[in-house]
Scaffold this active site. Structure first.
Site, PDB file in Angstrom:
ATOM      1  N   HIS A 159      36.835  13.122   1.024  1.00 52.59           N
ATOM      2  CA  HIS A 159      37.302  14.220   1.733  1.00 52.59           C
ATOM      3  C   HIS A 159      36.425  15.701   1.621  1.00 52.59           C
ATOM      4  O   HIS A 159      36.752  16.361   2.239  1.00 52.59           O
ATOM      5  CB  HIS A 159      38.680  14.629   1.214  1.00 52.59           C
ATOM      6  CG  HIS A 159      39.788  13.565   1.719  1.00 52.59           C
ATOM      7  ND1 HIS A 159      40.028  13.237   2.918  1.00 52.59           N
ATOM      8  CD2 HIS A 159      40.820  12.773   0.885  1.00 52.59           C
ATOM      9  CE1 HIS A 159      41.120  12.211   3.090  1.00 52.59           C
ATOM     10  NE2 HIS A 159      41.513  11.921   2.021  1.00 52.59           N
ATOM     11  N   ASP A 195      39.271   3.426   3.462  1.00 52.25           N
ATOM     12  CA  ASP A 195      40.350   4.011   2.873  1.00 52.25           C
ATOM     13  C   ASP A 195      41.311   4.517   3.827  1.00 52.25           C
ATOM     14  O   ASP A 195      40.926   4.489   5.016  1.00 52.25           O
ATOM     15  CB  ASP A 195      39.848   5.437   1.974  1.00 52.25           C
ATOM     16  CG  ASP A 195      40.974   6.393   1.471  1.00 52.25           C
ATOM     17  OD1 ASP A 195      40.833   6.101   0.195  1.00 52.25           O
ATOM     18  OD2 ASP A 195      41.821   6.936   1.817  1.00 52.25           O
ATOM     19  N   HIS A 197      42.751   7.124   4.676  1.00 48.33           N
ATOM     20  CA  HIS A 197      42.667   8.429   5.171  1.00 48.33           C
ATOM     21  C   HIS A 197      41.368   8.585   5.773  1.00 48.33           C
ATOM     22  O   HIS A 197      40.232   7.969   5.113  1.00 48.33           O
ATOM     23  CB  HIS A 197      42.833   9.454   4.177  1.00 48.33           C
ATOM     24  CG  HIS A 197      44.385   9.307   3.272  1.00 48.33           C
ATOM     25  ND1 HIS A 197      44.571   8.680   2.185  1.00 48.33           N
ATOM     26  CD2 HIS A 197      45.545  10.096   3.889  1.00 48.33           C
ATOM     27  CE1 HIS A 197      45.686   8.767   1.850  1.00 48.33           C
ATOM     28  NE2 HIS A 197      46.430   9.666   3.043  1.00 48.33           N
ATOM     29  N   ASP A 284      44.568   2.430  -0.358  1.00 49.28           N
ATOM     30  CA  ASP A 284      45.757   3.062   0.128  1.00 49.28           C
ATOM     31  C   ASP A 284      46.236   2.557   1.408  1.00 49.28           C
ATOM     32  O   ASP A 284      47.345   2.890   1.880  1.00 49.28           O
ATOM     33  CB  ASP A 284      45.823   4.506  -0.095  1.00 49.28           C
ATOM     34  CG  ASP A 284      44.400   5.163   0.473  1.00 49.28           C
ATOM     35  OD1 ASP A 284      43.706   4.405   0.920  1.00 49.28           O
ATOM     36  OD2 ASP A 284      44.456   6.408   0.320  1.00 49.28           O
TER      37      ASP A 284
END
Ligand code: ZN
Length: 342
Positions: A159, A195, A197, A284
């Site tokens: 991120h 991931d 996200h 995740d």
């Protein structure tokens, strides 16, 4: 497969993050890396080695020097003004506000961040530079001929952009490593982000470049954090036009739908003909993850690893997210053992 790991990750041990309107204990906790580390040993994946030190030069190849300097001094500035407890930002730029660096630490935190889930602590700087060294040490081994190496990074990185942090990420380990492949002579590099996200930081760093392809499978930004990037129509710009591929997937996505998107992403990367592959390895996407909404099960991670191996590229795995702490070791290492069997 060799794993690179440093105990320094424990120095990032935030007290609280803001989520769902509450300050709660950080989901991104030291136990995550400890459990992955234990699983690597349990299955006998291979040797576990400490990182070498690479200094600031490879970090500022993808991050702006003023941002890196901010990360280094932020906690001391915060502590001298507020005392010895974790630093969280209070407010951010909205469109048409002025992007001008404030003098005080509270303003700087808002200037360089995009959420309140990512505390800067007394140990953050040492933990994040160590995490970058873990990625760079693993990258160097792949560049020197290892087929695949696992960088057990913590804190995660995907991120973090060229000059902003958030989403538990400060320095973008995968992007730093991808750039190191380029600087070491690789003509083209692919980054595949699995991931849950969107890897908004990695996308931002390479968005206008034709030498690094970024592909990401993730929760649809209409429903999911980080919300403001990750749509299908973001395909790169300038020389990077066509070198960015997003696969936003809706809540409830299970293996069948995920597999279709993954196969498409892998076919796209194969057409790019990269010389090296970096995997942003988040797990995740697991059905019991406390902050995510996909439905992958533990055996599915073996299949992900096997499919990645099908690209037959020198491959660097960089640990990202995964918050179902008890299963994070099984799921992350399943990708690696699946790769080795593929
Ligand atoms: Zn994630």
């Amino acid at each position: 497969m060799i794993t690179i790991f440093s105990e320094d990750h424990r120095l990032q041990d935030g007290k609280a993050e803001l989520i769902d309107g509450k300050l709660v204990p950080c989901f991104e906790m030291p136990k995550r890396a400890e459990i992955v580390h234990a699983r690597v040993k349990e299955v006998g994946l291979g040797p576990i080695e400490a990182p070498r030190h690479f200094g600031r030069a490879p970090i500022v190849r993808v991050h702006k020097p003023d941002f890196v300097a901010f990360l280094e001094s932020a906690y001391d500035e915060w502590k001298s003004e507020h005392g010895d407890y974790d630093a969280l930002p209070l407010n951010w730029l909205a469109p048409r506000m002025r992007r001008k660096l404030p003098e005080r630490i509270d303003g700087k935190l808002g200037f360089y961040s995009f959420d309140a889930g990512t505390p800067i602590t007394a140990g953050t700087w040492r933990a994040i530079t160590s995490s970058a060294n873990v990625a760079l040490t693993a990258q160097a081994k792949v560049a020197n001929g290892e087929r695949a190496v696992f960088a057990l990074c913590r804190p995660p990185g995907h991120h973090a952009g060229s000059d902003f942090y958030g989403g538990y990420c400060f320095l973008n380990n995968a992007a730093i490593a991808a750039q190191a492949f380029r600087d070491g002579g690789a003509g083209k590099v692919a980054v595949l982000d699995v991931d849950y996200h969107h890897g908004n930081g990695t996308q931002e760093i390479f968005y206008d470049r034709g030498d690094v392809f970024f592909a990401s499978l993730h929760g649809h930004p209409a429903q999911e954090y980080p919300y403001f990037l990750g749509y299908e129509d973001e395909r790169g710009e300038g020389e990077g036009e066509g070198c960015n591929a997003n696969y936003p997937l809706r809540w409830g996505t299970g293996w069948d739908e995920y597999e279709t998107a993954l196969d498409d992403a892998l076919a796209t990367l194969r057409r790019f003909k990269p010389d090296a592959l970096v995997i942003s390895l988040g797990v995740d996407t697991f059905k019991d993850d406390p902050i995510s909404k996909f439905k992958l099960d533990s055996p599915d991670y073996l299949k992900i690893g096997r499919k990645i191996a099908g690209l037959k590229l020198p491959t660097l795995f960089v640990m990202e997210g995964g918050y179902a702490v008890e299963e994070i070791g099984i799921n992350a290492v399943n990708v690696l053992t699946g790769f080795e069997a593929g």
